[in-house]
Design a protein around this motif. Structure first.
Motif, PDB file in Angstrom:
ATOM      1  N   VAL A 118       0.837  -1.216   0.000  1.00  0.00           N
ATOM      2  CA  VAL A 118       0.000   0.000   0.000  1.00  0.00           C
ATOM      3  C   VAL A 118       0.860   1.249   0.000  1.00  0.00           C
ATOM      4  O   VAL A 118       0.696   2.138  -0.850  1.00  0.00           O
ATOM      5  CB  VAL A 118      -0.953  -0.005   1.212  1.00  0.00           C
ATOM      6  N   ASN A 119       1.774   1.334   0.970  1.00  0.00           N
ATOM      7  CA  ASN A 119       2.527   2.578   1.155  1.00  0.00           C
ATOM      8  C   ASN A 119       3.462   2.884  -0.004  1.00  0.00           C
ATOM      9  O   ASN A 119       3.610   4.055  -0.389  1.00  0.00           O
ATOM     10  CB  ASN A 119       3.340   2.512   2.448  1.00  0.00           C
ATOM     11  N   HIS A 120       4.098   1.861  -0.563  1.00  0.00           N
ATOM     12  CA  HIS A 120       5.029   2.100  -1.668  1.00  0.00           C
ATOM     13  C   HIS A 120       4.501   1.642  -3.019  1.00  0.00           C
ATOM     14  O   HIS A 120       4.318   2.451  -3.929  1.00  0.00           O
ATOM     15  CB  HIS A 120       6.375   1.435  -1.400  1.00  0.00           C
ATOM     16  N   LEU A 121       4.261   0.333  -3.169  1.00  0.00           N
ATOM     17  CA  LEU A 121       3.923  -0.181  -4.494  1.00  0.00           C
ATOM     18  C   LEU A 121       2.635   0.429  -5.041  1.00  0.00           C
ATOM     19  O   LEU A 121       2.534   0.706  -6.244  1.00  0.00           O
ATOM     20  CB  LEU A 121       3.811  -1.704  -4.462  1.00  0.00           C
ATOM     21  N   GLY A 122       1.637   0.637  -4.180  1.00  0.00           N
ATOM     22  CA  GLY A 122       0.396   1.247  -4.640  1.00  0.00           C
ATOM     23  C   GLY A 122       0.623   2.631  -5.196  1.00  0.00           C
ATOM     24  O   GLY A 122       0.100   2.996  -6.257  1.00  0.00           O
ATOM     25  N   HIS A 123       1.430   3.425  -4.492  1.00  0.00           N
ATOM     26  CA  HIS A 123       1.699   4.784  -4.977  1.00  0.00           C
ATOM     27  C   HIS A 123       2.634   4.782  -6.188  1.00  0.00           C
ATOM     28  O   HIS A 123       2.504   5.638  -7.073  1.00  0.00           O
ATOM     29  CB  HIS A 123       2.276   5.632  -3.845  1.00  0.00           C
ATOM     30  N   PHE A 124       3.562   3.832  -6.245  1.00  0.00           N
ATOM     31  CA  PHE A 124       4.400   3.705  -7.437  1.00  0.00           C
ATOM     32  C   PHE A 124       3.522   3.439  -8.656  1.00  0.00           C
ATOM     33  O   PHE A 124       3.690   4.072  -9.717  1.00  0.00           O
ATOM     34  CB  PHE A 124       5.401   2.561  -7.246  1.00  0.00           C
ATOM     35  N   ALA A 125       2.571   2.511  -8.516  1.00  0.00           N
ATOM     36  CA  ALA A 125       1.689   2.172  -9.635  1.00  0.00           C
ATOM     37  C   ALA A 125       0.776   3.341  -9.999  1.00  0.00           C
ATOM     38  O   ALA A 125       0.581   3.652 -11.187  1.00  0.00           O
ATOM     39  CB  ALA A 125       0.855   0.941  -9.289  1.00  0.00           C
ATOM     40  N   LEU A 126       0.221   3.999  -9.003  1.00  0.00           N
ATOM     41  CA  LEU A 126      -0.684   5.124  -9.271  1.00  0.00           C
ATOM     42  C   LEU A 126       0.037   6.261  -9.974  1.00  0.00           C
ATOM     43  O   LEU A 126      -0.454   6.811 -10.969  1.00  0.00           O
ATOM     44  CB  LEU A 126      -1.295   5.614  -7.961  1.00  0.00           C
ATOM     45  N   THR A 127       1.218   6.611  -9.484  1.00  0.00           N
ATOM     46  CA  THR A 127       1.978   7.702 -10.103  1.00  0.00           C
ATOM     47  C   THR A 127       2.316   7.370 -11.546  1.00  0.00           C
ATOM     48  O   THR A 127       2.180   8.220 -12.445  1.00  0.00           O
ATOM     49  CB  THR A 127       3.262   7.980  -9.304  1.00  0.00           C
ATOM     50  N   GLY A 128       2.737   6.136 -11.790  1.00  0.00           N
ATOM     51  CA  GLY A 128       3.071   5.745 -13.151  1.00  0.00           C
ATOM     52  C   GLY A 128       1.881   5.807 -14.084  1.00  0.00           C
ATOM     53  O   GLY A 128       1.994   6.240 -15.234  1.00  0.00           O
ATOM     54  N   ARG A 129       0.734   5.391 -13.584  1.00  0.00           N
ATOM     55  CA  ARG A 129      -0.464   5.377 -14.432  1.00  0.00           C
ATOM     56  C   ARG A 129      -1.020   6.782 -14.655  1.00  0.00           C
ATOM     57  O   ARG A 129      -1.770   7.007 -15.616  1.00  0.00           O
ATOM     58  CB  ARG A 129      -1.529   4.465 -13.835  1.00  0.00           C
ATOM     59  N   LEU A 130      -0.674   7.729 -13.774  1.00  0.00           N
ATOM     60  CA  LEU A 130      -1.175   9.100 -13.926  1.00  0.00           C
ATOM     61  C   LEU A 130      -0.119  10.052 -14.477  1.00  0.00           C
ATOM     62  O   LEU A 130      -0.353  11.265 -14.536  1.00  0.00           O
ATOM     63  CB  LEU A 130      -1.691   9.627 -12.578  1.00  0.00           C
ATOM     64  N   LEU A 131       1.010   9.505 -14.889  1.00  0.00           N
ATOM     65  CA  LEU A 131       2.107  10.362 -15.353  1.00  0.00           C
ATOM     66  C   LEU A 131       1.679  11.256 -16.510  1.00  0.00           C
ATOM     67  O   LEU A 131       2.034  12.446 -16.557  1.00  0.00           O
ATOM     68  CB  LEU A 131       3.292   9.489 -15.766  1.00  0.00           C
TER      69      LEU A 131
END
Length: 317
Positions: A118-131
């Motif tokens: 949640v804390n890392h991988l979720g935000h890594f994925a979200l940021t990449g998808r919203l780049l």
């Protein structure tokens, strides 16, 4: 006096997406952004709690421009669904705020240890998808703000046991996930610099703030005495959630906030007070660890960033 919520510049015409916007630091961040005219997308796991937070905010900010979107950072499909719903909508600032703290070991929908997932991988994925949604131009910049914790200083990235399958300590897992937040924020900034993009990546921490996040692990363990002791400590020592939100607000809105920086409270032991640029742990500046973590995160989430590998150094205190 220092920088306070009264110093947040006019946010009219700017759109922020805040994860975990329904409580604690995320709620106070959302409240102040809305008070200053921003449109805020509240990306939350519970739509009901998010709608309750909207009602709360609008009691003091009747014209708050808020929108609730469901996003469970422990579910890659939920993250993908949010990105699909947003389509090509422009976002000026992405605030990676949501998190979980010191909980008994469990796994996300995709089989990741929950705190790391949640804390890392979720935000890594979200940021990449919203780049592609972060579209700066000559008139306006874009920012990615990632909320870490002073506990990152205890963190070590255990590449041999990222998900705590062989050995698990709730606080060690939390510290690892928070170190991952800072490593990610810095490496993202290096990639933005290499690409020449008018987007900045900034890491922050809230200090010792009185929020419900600290109680969830104790509640899940049934630790009533420790919960009572934590309540006393929070009441006596902690600053308010609104004060804890100031580093996030500063990084998201202040014209002088710098990419690649780490901001937190500048008062007693960097746990209280108004925002100040600080040095993070030595491990957080390890570029080899950051790139290894980036590559593993991309493999685990199946999210690839359209950014070049970094060839420049990011700022460092």
């Amino acid at each position: 006096m220092g920088w306070t919520a009264d110093d947040v510049p006019d946010q009219r015409g700017r759109k922020h997406l805040v994860t975990g916007a329904n409580s604690g630091i995320g709620l106070e961040t959302t409240r102040e952004l809305a008070r200053n005219g921003a449109t805020v997308i509240m990306a939350c796991r519970s739509v009901d709690r998010a709608n309750a937070a909207v009602t709360d905010i609008r009691e003091g900010v009747p014209d708050a421009d808020l929108r609730v979107e469901r996003c469970d950072l422990g579910d890659l499909e939920s993250i993908r669904s949010l990105a699909d719903r947003l389509g090509d909508e422009t976002i000026d600032v992405l605030i990676n705020n949501a998190g979980t703290m010191a909980i008994p070991r469990s796994e996300t929908e995709d089989g990741f240890e929950t705190q790391f997932g949640v804390n890392h991988l979720g935000h890594f994925a979200l940021t990449g998808r919203l780049l592609e949604n972060l579209r700066p131009d000559d008139e306006r910049d874009s920012r990615v703000v990632t909320v870490s914790s002073a506990m990152h200083e205890r963190g070590v990235i255990d590449f041999d046991d990222l998900h705590g399958e062989r050995a698990y300590d709730a606080w060690d897992a939390y510290a690892q996930s928070k170190l991952a937040n800072v490593l990610f924020a810095y490496d993202l900034e290096r990639r933005f610099l290499t690409a020449g993009a008018n987007v900045t990546s900034i890491a922050v921490h809230p200090g010792y703030a009185n929020t419900q996040l600290q109680f969830r692990g104790l509640e899940r363990r049934g630790r009533r005495f420790r919960k009572a002791a934590r309540w006393v400590m929070n009441t006596v020592l902690a600053q308010s959630a609104s004060m804890g939100a100031l580093p996030t607000l500063y990084a998201a809105t202040a014209p002088e906030a710098e990419g690649g920086a780490y901001y937190g409270p500048g008062g007693l032991m960097n746990m209280r007070g108004t925002p100040k640029r600080q040095a993070s742990s030595d491990r957080s500046y390890d570029e080899e660890t950051a790139r290894r973590l980036w590559n593993i995160s991309s493999e685990l989430t199946d999210v690839t960033y359209e950014l070049p590998d970094p060839t420049v150094d990011g700022p460092r205190v």
